[in-house]
Design a protein around this motif. Sequence first.
Motif, PDB file in Angstrom:
ATOM      1  N   ALA A   3      14.981  -2.893  -5.085  1.00 61.46           N
ATOM      2  CA  ALA A   3      14.337  -1.584  -5.047  1.00 61.46           C
ATOM      3  C   ALA A   3      12.914  -1.728  -5.546  1.00 61.46           C
ATOM      4  N   LEU A   4      12.043  -0.909  -5.029  1.00 57.95           N
ATOM      5  CA  LEU A   4      10.652  -0.885  -5.431  1.00 57.95           C
ATOM      6  C   LEU A   4      10.415   0.447  -6.110  1.00 57.95           C
ATOM      7  N   CYS A   5       9.870   0.432  -7.318  1.00 58.31           N
ATOM      8  CA  CYS A   5       9.672   1.677  -8.073  1.00 58.31           C
ATOM      9  C   CYS A   5       8.199   1.876  -8.392  1.00 58.31           C
ATOM     10  N   VAL A   6       7.780   3.123  -8.415  1.00 63.46           N
ATOM     11  CA  VAL A   6       6.436   3.501  -8.812  1.00 63.46           C
ATOM     12  C   VAL A   6       6.586   4.586  -9.862  1.00 63.46           C
ATOM     13  N   TRP A   7       6.011   4.407 -11.053  1.00 60.84           N
ATOM     14  CA  TRP A   7       6.066   5.433 -12.096  1.00 60.84           C
ATOM     15  C   TRP A   7       4.665   5.943 -12.349  1.00 60.84           C
ATOM     16  N   ALA A  58       5.497   8.656   3.314  1.00 63.07           N
ATOM     17  CA  ALA A  58       4.987   8.583   4.685  1.00 63.07           C
ATOM     18  C   ALA A  58       4.001   7.423   4.834  1.00 63.07           C
ATOM     19  N   GLU A  59       3.234   7.158   3.784  1.00 64.42           N
ATOM     20  CA  GLU A  59       2.305   6.029   3.814  1.00 64.42           C
ATOM     21  C   GLU A  59       3.063   4.702   3.861  1.00 64.42           C
ATOM     22  N   PHE A  60       4.134   4.578   3.071  1.00 61.58           N
ATOM     23  CA  PHE A  60       4.978   3.386   3.154  1.00 61.58           C
ATOM     24  C   PHE A  60       5.489   3.208   4.587  1.00 61.58           C
ATOM     25  N   ASP A  61       5.995   4.280   5.187  1.00 62.14           N
ATOM     26  CA  ASP A  61       6.542   4.201   6.544  1.00 62.14           C
ATOM     27  C   ASP A  61       5.461   3.825   7.564  1.00 62.14           C
ATOM     28  N   ARG A  62       4.278   4.392   7.424  1.00 60.27           N
ATOM     29  CA  ARG A  62       3.172   4.094   8.341  1.00 60.27           C
ATOM     30  C   ARG A  62       2.814   2.613   8.278  1.00 60.27           C
ATOM     31  N   LEU A  63       2.713   2.086   7.072  1.00 61.76           N
ATOM     32  CA  LEU A  63       2.361   0.677   6.907  1.00 61.76           C
ATOM     33  C   LEU A  63       3.485  -0.238   7.379  1.00 61.76           C
ATOM     34  N   ASP A  64       4.717   0.180   7.157  1.00 63.02           N
ATOM     35  CA  ASP A  64       5.854  -0.604   7.634  1.00 63.02           C
ATOM     36  C   ASP A  64       5.800  -0.745   9.153  1.00 63.02           C
ATOM     37  N   ALA A  93      -7.288  -1.647  10.157  1.00 61.32           N
ATOM     38  CA  ALA A  93      -7.962  -2.034   8.918  1.00 61.32           C
ATOM     39  C   ALA A  93      -6.944  -2.430   7.851  1.00 61.32           C
ATOM     40  N   ASP A  94      -5.774  -1.785   7.852  1.00 64.65           N
ATOM     41  CA  ASP A  94      -4.745  -2.109   6.858  1.00 64.65           C
ATOM     42  C   ASP A  94      -4.182  -3.515   7.075  1.00 64.65           C
ATOM     43  N   THR A  95      -3.832  -3.839   8.311  1.00 63.26           N
ATOM     44  CA  THR A  95      -3.308  -5.174   8.591  1.00 63.26           C
ATOM     45  C   THR A  95      -4.382  -6.220   8.330  1.00 63.26           C
ATOM     46  N   LEU A  96      -5.616  -5.927   8.676  1.00 62.07           N
ATOM     47  CA  LEU A  96      -6.733  -6.825   8.397  1.00 62.07           C
ATOM     48  C   LEU A  96      -6.821  -7.101   6.893  1.00 62.07           C
ATOM     49  N   ALA A  97      -6.763  -6.049   6.089  1.00 55.55           N
ATOM     50  CA  ALA A  97      -6.854  -6.214   4.631  1.00 55.55           C
ATOM     51  C   ALA A  97      -5.719  -7.080   4.094  1.00 55.55           C
ATOM     52  N   VAL A  98      -4.510  -6.877   4.600  1.00 58.29           N
ATOM     53  CA  VAL A  98      -3.363  -7.662   4.125  1.00 58.29           C
ATOM     54  C   VAL A  98      -3.498  -9.117   4.565  1.00 58.29           C
ATOM     55  N   LEU A  99      -3.941  -9.358   5.785  1.00 58.09           N
ATOM     56  CA  LEU A  99      -4.132 -10.736   6.243  1.00 58.09           C
ATOM     57  C   LEU A  99      -5.213 -11.442   5.430  1.00 58.09           C
ATOM     58  N   GLN A 100      -6.275 -10.738   5.104  1.00 54.71           N
ATOM     59  CA  GLN A 100      -7.325 -11.331   4.275  1.00 54.71           C
ATOM     60  C   GLN A 100      -6.807 -11.640   2.868  1.00 54.71           C
ATOM     61  N   LYS A 101      -6.016 -10.744   2.306  1.00 52.60           N
ATOM     62  CA  LYS A 101      -5.448 -10.983   0.981  1.00 52.60           C
ATOM     63  C   LYS A 101      -4.441 -12.132   1.029  1.00 52.60           C
ATOM     64  N   ALA A 102      -3.690 -12.235   2.120  1.00 49.05           N
ATOM     65  CA  ALA A 102      -2.739 -13.347   2.269  1.00 49.05           C
ATOM     66  C   ALA A 102      -3.475 -14.680   2.335  1.00 49.05           C
ATOM     67  N   ALA A 103      -4.606 -14.726   3.032  1.00 53.83           N
ATOM     68  CA  ALA A 103      -5.400 -15.955   3.093  1.00 53.83           C
ATOM     69  C   ALA A 103      -5.926 -16.313   1.707  1.00 53.83           C
ATOM     70  N   TYR A 179       0.821  -4.149  -1.113  1.00 54.11           N
ATOM     71  CA  TYR A 179      -0.278  -3.392  -0.534  1.00 54.11           C
ATOM     72  C   TYR A 179       0.130  -1.930  -0.348  1.00 54.11           C
ATOM     73  N   ALA A 180       1.323  -1.706   0.188  1.00 52.62           N
ATOM     74  CA  ALA A 180       1.805  -0.340   0.414  1.00 52.62           C
ATOM     75  C   ALA A 180       1.943   0.415  -0.913  1.00 52.62           C
ATOM     76  N   THR A 181       2.394  -0.276  -1.939  1.00 50.44           N
ATOM     77  CA  THR A 181       2.508   0.356  -3.262  1.00 50.44           C
ATOM     78  C   THR A 181       1.133   0.778  -3.765  1.00 50.44           C
ATOM     79  N   ASP A 182       0.144  -0.102  -3.635  1.00 49.05           N
ATOM     80  CA  ASP A 182      -1.223   0.254  -4.049  1.00 49.05           C
ATOM     81  C   ASP A 182      -1.725   1.476  -3.294  1.00 49.05           C
TER      82      ASP A 182
END
Length: 193
Positions: A3-7, A58-64, A93-103, A179-182
């Motif tokens: 599970a992923l939690c955000v407080w 909804a943002e989690f779902d969009r990114l998923d 732009a979101d996938t680009l950001a994640v790919l750049q962070k992965a690199a 990334y989605a959590t952020d």
Amino acid sequence: GAALCVWLGSPGAHAQNASRQPDREIKRAHPTMGTLVQIIVYTDQEEAAVRAMDQAFAEFDRLDKLMTTWTEDSEVSRINAAAGQKTGVPISADTLAVLQKAAWGARLTRGAFDITVGAFKGLWKFDQDKDGSLPAREAVQAKQRLVDWRDVVVDAHAKTARLRRAAQAITLGGIAKGYATDRAVALLRQRGF
């Protein structure tokens, strides 16, 4: 499952103001990104908190939908399907950001973090296909030759990505949830939580 939690907030943050109700714990959960995401907000504004949490989910779902490998129409699946082609696949732009962070993570770890391990999908059976079997050594060695984070070619200006060699594949399972959590936390903070 995991599970992923955000407080957000803290209990009693407004206790010093006698005209306000004390903060309450507002908790919601939502299945997304192959896990259960739970958001907990401490507030005296329940309706606003629930609306904000719904937007965060909804943002989690969009990114998923952009980054999953479980559907054929996601950006990641389209990158994988085009592996070996010379033309990059358009990405958000979101996938680009994640790919750049992965690199960045791959460089930082000298390749220990490598999203091209997606080439191993289906070789080990961890999901609905789990049967306790181990893959043949030859099959593992063949897939190992496809793993190299330097083969992910990202063009930030054109917003495209591609894999240099056919049969390569990426998976963002080790980075997309963070990334989605952020992004979800940023949404919640913009709404005052």
